[in-house]
Design an enzyme around this catalytic site. Sequence first.
Site, PDB file in Angstrom:
ATOM      1  CG  HIS A 190      -0.240  -0.031   2.536  1.00 50.02           C
ATOM      2  ND1 HIS A 190      -0.298  -1.119   3.383  1.00 50.02           N
ATOM      3  CD2 HIS A 190       0.557   0.865   3.155  1.00 50.02           C
ATOM      4  CE1 HIS A 190       0.422  -0.876   4.457  1.00 50.02           C
ATOM      5  NE2 HIS A 190       0.967   0.317   4.339  1.00 50.02           N
TER       6      HIS A 190
HETATM    7  P1  TYD Z   1      -2.267  -3.976   7.467  1.00 53.09           P
HETATM    8  O1  TYD Z   1      -2.346  -2.559   7.012  1.00 53.09           O
HETATM    9  O2  TYD Z   1      -2.811  -5.032   6.577  1.00 53.09           O
HETATM   10  O3  TYD Z   1      -0.761  -4.329   7.802  1.00 53.09           O
HETATM   11  P2  TYD Z   1       0.465  -4.119   6.813  1.00 53.09           P
HETATM   12  O4  TYD Z   1       1.254  -2.995   7.436  1.00 53.09           O
HETATM   13  O5  TYD Z   1       1.178  -5.382   6.720  1.00 53.09           O
HETATM   14  O6  TYD Z   1      -0.104  -3.696   5.509  1.00 53.09           O
HETATM   15  O7  TYD Z   1      -2.964  -4.046   8.876  1.00 53.09           O
HETATM   16  C1  TYD Z   1      -3.660  -5.196   9.301  1.00 53.09           C
HETATM   17  C2  TYD Z   1      -4.783  -4.772  10.203  1.00 53.09           C
HETATM   18  O8  TYD Z   1      -4.280  -4.176  11.404  1.00 53.09           O
HETATM   19  C3  TYD Z   1      -5.704  -3.756   9.552  1.00 53.09           C
HETATM   20  O9  TYD Z   1      -7.033  -4.196   9.694  1.00 53.09           O
HETATM   21  C4  TYD Z   1      -5.527  -2.503  10.344  1.00 53.09           C
HETATM   22  C5  TYD Z   1      -4.950  -2.964  11.669  1.00 53.09           C
HETATM   23  N1  TYD Z   1      -4.018  -1.987  12.251  1.00 53.09           N
HETATM   24  C6  TYD Z   1      -4.396  -1.252  13.345  1.00 53.09           C
HETATM   25  O10 TYD Z   1      -5.532  -1.385  13.862  1.00 53.09           O
HETATM   26  N2  TYD Z   1      -3.517  -0.371  13.891  1.00 53.09           N
HETATM   27  C7  TYD Z   1      -2.292  -0.171  13.372  1.00 53.09           C
HETATM   28  O11 TYD Z   1      -1.491   0.653  13.901  1.00 53.09           O
HETATM   29  C8  TYD Z   1      -1.905  -0.919  12.205  1.00 53.09           C
HETATM   30  C9  TYD Z   1      -0.566  -0.733  11.562  1.00 53.09           C
HETATM   31  C10 TYD Z   1      -2.800  -1.817  11.671  1.00 53.09           C
END
Ligand code: TYD
Length: 134
Positions: A52
């Site tokens: 992303h």
């Molecule tokens: P995601 O964005 O998929 O992780 P990556 O950094 O690998 O792309 O995040 C997974 C899930 O965790 C998503 O539903 C959002 C949640 N999340 C939070 O609630 N707080 C946070 O600080 C982060 C980084 C993710």
Amino acid sequence: MSLADVRWIDLGSHLDARGELYFAEVGKHLPFVLPRVYFIRNVPNDKLRGTHGHRTLEQVVVPVVGQMTVVADDGKNVREYRLDNPARGLFLPKMIWREIKDFTPDGVCLLLPSEKYDEAEYIRDRAEFERLTR
Ligand code: TYD
């Protein structure tokens, strides 16, 4: 922002017979104030994290344990950075598409973001990212 804005950040360190201590202080090592931290661990070797971009968030990624690779992409150029030194983090500005891959089994990366979590600030659609960076 472009790949030219992606850079390594050397952390502060204090190494002695008792072990290794690393630190990041706002203004000295970090270009923003931290409202949140999170870390990622236990990532299977064939899985990707990230995938992303961020409209406004900046971030420093620190490989606290083990190693992993950040693939950074500004919509025009792509570059890979192997994170293998806990004394050094990778700064990712806004509007950089990122994937984190090839974690070693022990790999733990600490994420130091400039903002609280806000899903609206994420760009998860690659076509939208390309539109915005065109
Ligand atoms: P995601 O964005 O998929 O992780 P990556 O950094 O690998 O792309 O995040 C997974 C899930 O965790 C998503 O539903 C959002 C949640 N999340 C939070 O609630 N707080 C946070 O600080 C982060 C980084 C993710």
